[in-house]
Design an enzyme around this catalytic site. Structure first.
Site, PDB file in Angstrom:
ATOM      1  CB  CYS A  70      -0.893  -0.023   1.239  1.00  0.00           C
ATOM      2  SG  CYS A  70      -1.890   1.450   1.494  1.00  0.00           S
ATOM      3  CB  CYS A 185      -3.303   3.556  -5.296  1.00  0.00           C
ATOM      4  SG  CYS A 185      -4.464   2.636  -4.242  1.00  0.00           S
TER       5      CYS A 185
END
Length: 266
Positions: A70, A185
Site C-alpha cells: 500500500c 496505488c
C-alpha cells in the site's frame, strides 16, 4: 519462507499476485484490513496505528518478512514500523523514477508524467521528497483518484461508472500531454483496460509491483522464477480473521483472474 503482505483492502492482491508469479515456492499470508478501508482518506495517525497493529499480528504468525502493499501505508508508517520491529519490512513507492526516465527519452521532449494516487499519498512528504530527487525537469503532475479504491472494493473495474470517473477527474488536465501514467496505488492495477482506453496506446502504464517483488527477493535471498498463482500456498485474512468462507475465497480467486488478464497491459 513465509511472507506477509497487507493492504487496506484488495489492492494488495496485485502485489501478492506478482509475488506468487515470481516467487511461487514461498508461503504467503495476505491480510486485507477491510475494517478500515480506505486508508487514503484517513489521517496519518490513524494509518500509523493500523499498520503498527497489522505488522505486530503478522509477526505473531511467524512471517519472515512483511510487505506493505500500500503506497499510502508505506508513506505514512514504514519508517515507524521498521524502527520498532526486527524483521525485514518492504514498502511500496510510486514508480516515478522509471516513468520520468522514460518520458525524458521519448520522442516528445515536452512529454509529461501523470501520477495517480490517493489523497494521503499525494499530500505526504515521502512522494514530494522523491519528486525533488527525480523530477528535475518538472515533468510530473499529481492526480488524486480515491474513487478507484471504492470501485475496486466493489469489483467495478469497467463500464460507464469507471469511464465517467476517469473523465471527471481528468477534466482539469490535458490527456494528450502524457506519455507515462504511474499507478500510485495498488488498487489501480485493476483499471488498466479502462485507463488504456482513455489515454490510448501511446501512453505507458507503470506500477511498482514488479520492482517491489524483486526487492523482496533480494532482501530474502530468493531466486526469481516464474509460476502460477496457487491457492494452496496462500492464506487470506480480513482484519485478523482467517478467511474460510467459500464466497470470500471465490472473490480472491476472481481478483487473481482479473490481474492475470490485465498483467501484460502496459
Amino acid at each position: 519462507m513465509r511472507i506477509g503482505i497487507f493492504d487496506s483492502g484488495i489492492g494488495g492482491v496485485s502485489v501478492l499476485h506478482e509475488a506468487v508469479r515470481l516467487l511461487p515456492d514461498e508461503e504467503y499470508i495476505f491480510y486485507a484490513d477491510v475494517d478500515h478501508v480506505p486508508y487514503g482518506v484517513k489521517t496519518s495517525e490513524q494509518v500509523k496505528e493500523y499498520v503498527d497493529s497489522i505488522v505486530s499480528e503478522l509477526i505473531s504468525m511467524d512471517v519472515d518478512a512483511v510487505v506493505i502493499a500500500c503506497n499510502t501505508a508505506t508513506s505514512v508508517a514504514a519508517n515507524h514500523v521498521r524502527a520498532k520491529y526486527d524483521i525485514p519490512i518492504i514498502g511500496m513507492e510510486p514508480a516515478v523514477k522509471p516513468a520520468v526516465e522514460a518520458a525524458a527519452v521519448g520522442v516528445n521532449e515536452k512529454s509529461r508524467v501523470l501520477v495517480m494516487a490517493t489523497p494521503i499519498t499525494i499530500r505526504e512528504n515521502k512522494l514530494h521528497t522523491l519528486l525533488e530527487k527525480v523530477d528535475t525537469q518538472h515533468r510530473v503532475d499529481l492526480l488524486s483518484m480515491p474513487g478507484f479504491v471504492r470501485m475496486a472494493e466493489a469489483e467495478i473495474f469497467d463500464g460507464d461508472e469507471v469511464d465517467g470517473y476517469i473523465e471527471e477527474q481528468m477534466a482539469v488536465l490535458n490527456k494528450e500531454l502524457y506519455t507515462e501514467v504511474v499507478l500510485g496505488c495498488t488498487h489501480f492495477n485493476y483499471f488498466k483496460p479502462a485507463l488504456k482506453k482513455f489515454f490510448g496506446e501511446g501512453v505507458e502504464l507503470i506500477d511498482g509491483n514488479l520492482g517491489t517483488v524483486r526487492h523482496v527477493a533480494k532482501v530474502l535471498g530468493l531466486e526469481i522464477s516464474q509460476g502460477k498463482v496457487e491457492k494452496s500456498n496462500i492464506k487470506y485474512y480480513e482484519s485478523g480473521r482467517l478467511v474460510t468462507e467459500q464466497e470470500k475465497l471465490d472473490k480472491f480467486m476472481r481478483l487473481h483472474r482479473r490481474l492475470e488478464e490485465v498483467h501484460d497491459i502496459r
